[in-house]
Design a protein around this motif. Structure first.
Motif, PDB file in Angstrom:
ATOM      1  N   ALA A 100       0.957  -1.696  -0.374  1.00  0.00           N
ATOM      2  CA  ALA A 100      -0.227   0.025  -0.079  1.00  0.00           C
ATOM      3  C   ALA A 100       1.090   1.031  -0.027  1.00  0.00           C
ATOM      4  CB  ALA A 100      -0.775   0.115   1.406  1.00  0.00           C
ATOM      5  N   GLY A 101       1.593   1.046   0.507  1.00  0.00           N
ATOM      6  CA  GLY A 101       3.307   1.919   0.643  1.00  0.00           C
ATOM      7  C   GLY A 101       3.588   1.955  -0.581  1.00  0.00           C
ATOM      8  N   GLU A 102       3.676   1.285  -1.129  1.00  0.00           N
ATOM      9  CA  GLU A 102       4.401   1.452  -2.067  1.00  0.00           C
ATOM     10  C   GLU A 102       3.725   1.368  -3.870  1.00  0.00           C
ATOM     11  OE1 GLU A 102       7.815   0.200  -2.984  1.00  0.00           O
ATOM     12  OE2 GLU A 102       7.597   0.842  -0.708  1.00  0.00           O
ATOM     13  N   ALA A 103       2.576   1.961  -3.612  1.00  0.00           N
ATOM     14  CA  ALA A 103       1.466   2.078  -4.572  1.00  0.00           C
ATOM     15  C   ALA A 103       1.936   3.867  -4.645  1.00  0.00           C
ATOM     16  CB  ALA A 103       0.247   2.078  -4.472  1.00  0.00           C
ATOM     17  N   THR A 104       2.254   4.093  -3.033  1.00  0.00           N
ATOM     18  CA  THR A 104       2.304   6.297  -3.653  1.00  0.00           C
ATOM     19  C   THR A 104       3.282   5.972  -4.060  1.00  0.00           C
ATOM     20  OG1 THR A 104       2.562   6.177  -0.817  1.00  0.00           O
ATOM     21  CG2 THR A 104       0.258   5.923  -2.144  1.00  0.00           C
ATOM     22  N   ARG A 105       4.596   5.287  -4.051  1.00  0.00           N
ATOM     23  CA  ARG A 105       5.997   6.064  -4.073  1.00  0.00           C
ATOM     24  C   ARG A 105       6.265   4.810  -5.693  1.00  0.00           C
ATOM     25  NH1 ARG A 105       6.294   4.382   0.703  1.00  0.00           N
ATOM     26  NH2 ARG A 105       6.666   2.621   1.005  1.00  0.00           N
ATOM     27  N   ILE A 106       5.707   5.536  -6.839  1.00  0.00           N
ATOM     28  CA  ILE A 106       6.624   4.733  -8.187  1.00  0.00           C
ATOM     29  C   ILE A 106       6.692   6.284  -8.463  1.00  0.00           C
ATOM     30  CG2 ILE A 106       5.269   3.865 -10.082  1.00  0.00           C
ATOM     31  CD1 ILE A 106       2.943   2.334  -8.624  1.00  0.00           C
ATOM     32  N   PHE A 107       7.774   6.338  -8.349  1.00  0.00           N
ATOM     33  CA  PHE A 107       8.463   7.702  -8.978  1.00  0.00           C
ATOM     34  C   PHE A 107       8.761   7.503 -10.416  1.00  0.00           C
ATOM     35  CE2 PHE A 107       9.532   7.242  -4.608  1.00  0.00           C
ATOM     36  CZ  PHE A 107       8.871   8.012  -4.107  1.00  0.00           C
ATOM     37  N   GLY A 108       8.754   8.960 -11.490  1.00  0.00           N
ATOM     38  CA  GLY A 108       9.507   9.129 -12.655  1.00  0.00           C
ATOM     39  C   GLY A 108      10.927   8.902 -12.201  1.00  0.00           C
ATOM     40  N   ARG A 109      11.504   9.770 -13.630  1.00  0.00           N
ATOM     41  CA  ARG A 109      13.156  10.300 -13.174  1.00  0.00           C
ATOM     42  C   ARG A 109      13.007  11.869 -14.180  1.00  0.00           C
ATOM     43  NH1 ARG A 109      17.192   6.982 -15.413  1.00  0.00           N
ATOM     44  NH2 ARG A 109      15.432   6.728 -16.570  1.00  0.00           N
ATOM     45  N   GLN A 110      13.308  12.581 -13.805  1.00  0.00           N
ATOM     46  CA  GLN A 110      13.811  14.039 -14.627  1.00  0.00           C
ATOM     47  C   GLN A 110      15.525  13.906 -15.152  1.00  0.00           C
ATOM     48  OE1 GLN A 110      16.441  17.105 -14.199  1.00  0.00           O
ATOM     49  NE2 GLN A 110      15.637  17.454 -16.326  1.00  0.00           N
ATOM     50  N   ILE A 111      15.924  14.125 -16.752  1.00  0.00           N
ATOM     51  CA  ILE A 111      16.462  13.760 -17.383  1.00  0.00           C
ATOM     52  C   ILE A 111      17.313  14.766 -17.960  1.00  0.00           C
ATOM     53  CG2 ILE A 111      17.559  12.264 -18.531  1.00  0.00           C
ATOM     54  CD1 ILE A 111      15.770   9.887 -18.546  1.00  0.00           C
ATOM     55  N   PRO A 112      18.667  15.219 -18.035  1.00  0.00           N
ATOM     56  CA  PRO A 112      19.253  16.824 -17.992  1.00  0.00           C
ATOM     57  C   PRO A 112      19.538  15.939 -19.434  1.00  0.00           C
ATOM     58  CG  PRO A 112      20.529  15.527 -16.564  1.00  0.00           C
ATOM     59  CD  PRO A 112      19.722  14.441 -16.270  1.00  0.00           C
ATOM     60  N   LEU A 113      18.460  16.731 -20.350  1.00  0.00           N
ATOM     61  CA  LEU A 113      18.917  17.064 -21.795  1.00  0.00           C
ATOM     62  C   LEU A 113      20.216  17.559 -22.523  1.00  0.00           C
ATOM     63  CD1 LEU A 113      16.160  16.676 -23.358  1.00  0.00           C
ATOM     64  CD2 LEU A 113      17.274  15.374 -23.164  1.00  0.00           C
ATOM     65  N   ASP A 114      20.640  18.711 -21.355  1.00  0.00           N
ATOM     66  CA  ASP A 114      21.576  19.751 -21.847  1.00  0.00           C
ATOM     67  C   ASP A 114      23.051  18.665 -20.841  1.00  0.00           C
ATOM     68  OD1 ASP A 114      22.392  19.303 -18.865  1.00  0.00           O
ATOM     69  OD2 ASP A 114      21.936  21.135 -17.641  1.00  0.00           O
ATOM     70  N   ALA A 115      23.130  17.335 -21.525  1.00  0.00           N
ATOM     71  CA  ALA A 115      24.423  16.822 -21.132  1.00  0.00           C
ATOM     72  C   ALA A 115      24.151  16.395 -23.114  1.00  0.00           C
ATOM     73  CB  ALA A 115      23.962  15.095 -20.510  1.00  0.00           C
ATOM     74  N   VAL A 116      23.679  16.764 -23.896  1.00  0.00           N
ATOM     75  CA  VAL A 116      23.747  16.187 -25.212  1.00  0.00           C
ATOM     76  C   VAL A 116      23.630  17.597 -25.543  1.00  0.00           C
ATOM     77  CG1 VAL A 116      22.318  15.638 -27.273  1.00  0.00           C
ATOM     78  CG2 VAL A 116      22.071  14.123 -24.603  1.00  0.00           C
ATOM     79  N   PRO A 117      24.281  18.258 -26.245  1.00  0.00           N
ATOM     80  CA  PRO A 117      24.804  19.798 -27.148  1.00  0.00           C
ATOM     81  C   PRO A 117      23.377  19.526 -28.177  1.00  0.00           C
ATOM     82  CG  PRO A 117      27.175  18.158 -27.256  1.00  0.00           C
ATOM     83  CD  PRO A 117      26.188  17.198 -26.368  1.00  0.00           C
ATOM     84  N   GLY A 118      23.160  20.816 -28.530  1.00  0.00           N
ATOM     85  CA  GLY A 118      21.633  20.761 -28.974  1.00  0.00           C
ATOM     86  C   GLY A 118      20.537  20.905 -28.271  1.00  0.00           C
ATOM     87  N   LEU A 119      20.468  20.304 -27.248  1.00  0.00           N
ATOM     88  CA  LEU A 119      19.266  20.084 -26.675  1.00  0.00           C
ATOM     89  C   LEU A 119      19.082  20.371 -24.842  1.00  0.00           C
ATOM     90  CD1 LEU A 119      19.205  15.579 -26.840  1.00  0.00           C
ATOM     91  CD2 LEU A 119      18.219  18.122 -28.235  1.00  0.00           C
ATOM     92  N   GLU A 120      20.146  21.672 -25.039  1.00  0.00           N
ATOM     93  CA  GLU A 120      19.732  22.503 -23.346  1.00  0.00           C
ATOM     94  C   GLU A 120      18.510  23.027 -22.573  1.00  0.00           C
ATOM     95  OE1 GLU A 120      24.224  22.531 -25.551  1.00  0.00           O
ATOM     96  OE2 GLU A 120      21.693  22.922 -26.335  1.00  0.00           O
ATOM     97  N   LYS A 121      17.845  22.923 -24.571  1.00  0.00           N
ATOM     98  CA  LYS A 121      16.345  23.924 -23.875  1.00  0.00           C
ATOM     99  C   LYS A 121      15.258  22.874 -23.872  1.00  0.00           C
ATOM    100  CE  LYS A 121      17.542  28.182 -26.161  1.00  0.00           C
ATOM    101  NZ  LYS A 121      17.616  28.975 -27.285  1.00  0.00           N
ATOM    102  N   HIS A 122      15.475  22.051 -23.402  1.00  0.00           N
ATOM    103  CA  HIS A 122      14.248  20.729 -23.421  1.00  0.00           C
ATOM    104  C   HIS A 122      13.977  20.199 -22.265  1.00  0.00           C
ATOM    105  CE1 HIS A 122      14.949  22.137 -28.080  1.00  0.00           C
ATOM    106  NE2 HIS A 122      15.229  21.172 -28.188  1.00  0.00           N
TER     107      HIS A 122
END
Length: 466
Positions: A100-122
């Motif tokens: 029941a606790g795990e059901a409320t802790r299904i997390f996604g991620r934010q992936i830094p696109l500024d690690a790739v040249p040309g994708l800094e604004k996305h």
């Protein structure tokens, strides 16, 4: 072709008393269950996380309300002593609450696109979504606990689940299914009864997104092969031949107790993570065997409903006969039985064997019953090498007072978990449980399984930043 009114009769393995029956699921019935589960899954997917958590809490409360009745029913049909089935039902309650606790802790991620040249604004984020319909194939040895791991995790992640209970002891799960039906969306949780034709049908079906199986390696390979035809996800926790290694500096009495409680008097020896091989260093071998024999002699074999019983009947007479044959093979290879080898019906008195040749094929096999074969070793690296040579790799135990030696041996052992100064028969619901090689490679636990029963989706927002 099965008749529509065919049933599976359920008996007490110790007395033969008929306890009840469940209807056999026909091929048409299985197809109907899978079709209905698609509707149940859509309903589950619509539930927000907090409602899924509340659903699992209600299921846990419903099981808790009938905890003693369920433990009694499970002991009757399974053969484990009532004192142990109480613990199993209590574990299932904890698992549902943990999930029941795990059901409320299904997390996604934010992936830094500024690690790739040309994708800094996305901006890129990931989210996790339900897989779909999950098939849960439950074994006979710990049906209520392992059902909770599989079905509970599926519901926590927003999936529907179709459960196949074990043929010989399905009654407790059928009662729990009635409890679940009071809370879950219609068709989100269903039971189907039968033998290999049911599990194979679930593995092959287009409408099943994942199959979770705890069972034999042979069954796991068959299910994986059939599931591969539709590229569904397969989660396997299979056989084990767990080694317990006793070094010369170990606490001998406690190490012997770990074998007794972790093999001979736990689940009647029918546990995948039970102590199935014992390696003892030469200087303490005789002292250890004396302690093991003394403790084994105190075990009570009998009616699983008697509070004084340590070892009840195995799941069936056929299972006890297979254990008897395995012991005979060990003896034929040179092992010496140090206790009475006595089988009566489904009952099998605990057996200790010494002088077991490590080259014996029977020693390499998984024996599913109260048998403790003891072999010798000279140096710790010999023990870890022999233990790792097994085709299985579930868990192992190391007994030593030297913490550096313990960690070194743990690194050398090719297994999923190592227990230091304890029994291999340890499973906590919040730990990853599973192993290497023929054990299947998967890890099951409340944190891991919920994530594994979701799919990851990436969302990219172009020009999210100035």
């Amino acid at each position: 072709m099965l008749a529509a009114d065919a049933v599976i009769a359920v008996h007490n393995p110790g007395t033969g008393e008929r306890l009840g029956e469940v209807p056999v699921t026909t091929g048409d019935g299985l197809n109907a269950a899978i079709e209905a589960a698609q509707r149940g899954q859509r309903a589950m997917a619509k539930l927000p996380a907090h409602e899924r958590a509340q659903l699992l809490h209600r299921i846990a409360a419903g099981i808790e309300k009938e905890q003693e009745q369920l433990a009694y029913l499970l002991a009757q049909e399974n053969g484990k002593p009532i004192t142990q089935t109480r613990g199993e039902v209590a574990a299932a309650i904890r698992i549902f609450r943990g999930l029941a606790g795990e059901a409320t802790r299904i997390f996604g991620r934010q992936i830094p696109l500024d690690a790739v040249p040309g994708l800094e604004k996305h901006l890129a984020v990931t989210i996790r979504e339900p897989l779909g319909v999950v098939a849960a194939l439950v074994p006979f040895n710990y049906p209520v606990e392992l059902y909770a791991h599989k079905a509970g995790a599926a519901l926590a992640a927003g999936n529907a689940v179709i459960v196949q209970p074990p043929r010989r002891c399905p009654l407790a799960l059928h009662r729990i299914a009635e409890i679940v039906a009071d809370s879950a969306p219609e068709h989100a949780h269903q039971l189907v009864n039968g033998g290999p034709e049911i599990s194979q049908g679930l593995a092959e079906a287009e409408g099943i997104a994942a199959v979770s199986l705890t069972g034999s390696t042979r069954a796991g390979k068959e299910i994986a092969a059939r599931a591969s035809r539709t590229l569904k996800k397969v989660l396997l926790e299979l056989g084990g031949n767990d080694a317990l290694i006793v070094c010369e500096d170990a606490d001998i009495e406690k190490a012997a107790e770990a074998v007794v409680l972790g093999r001979l008097a736990r689940g009647n020896g029918q546990i995948c993570c039970a102590v199935k091989r014992v390696y003892v260093q030469d200087p303490v071998h005789d002292e250890f065997v004396d302690a093991l024999l003394a403790q084994t002699s105190k075990l009570t074999v009998g009616d699983q409903l008697d509070e004084r019983t340590d070892v009840g009947p195995l799941i069936a007479k056929e299972a006890a006969a297979e254990v008897e044959q395995a012991v005979a093979r060990l003896v034929a290879d040179g092992a010496k039985p140090r206790t009475r080898n006595n089988r009566h019906g489904a009952f099998f008195d605990p057996v200790v064997l010494t002088d077991v040749p490590t080259s014996s094929r029977a020693f390499a096999e998984e024996i599913f019953g109260p048998v403790a074969p003891v072999a010798r070793f000279a140096e710790p690296e010999d023990a870890t090498r022999m233990a790792s040579e097994s085709p299985y790799g579930l868990q192992a135990a190391v007994w030593t007072r030297d913490i550096s030696r313990a960690f070194t041996m743990a690194r050398q052992l090719d297994v999923g978990s190592v227990i230091v100064n304890g029994s291999t028969a340890l499973r906590a619901e919040n730990l990853p449980f599973g192993g290497t090689k023929d054990t299947g490679g998967y890890r099951e636990g409340i944190h891991d399984t919920v994530t594994d029963l979701t799919s990851q989706k990436t969302i990219v927002v172009m020009d999210a930043f100035q």
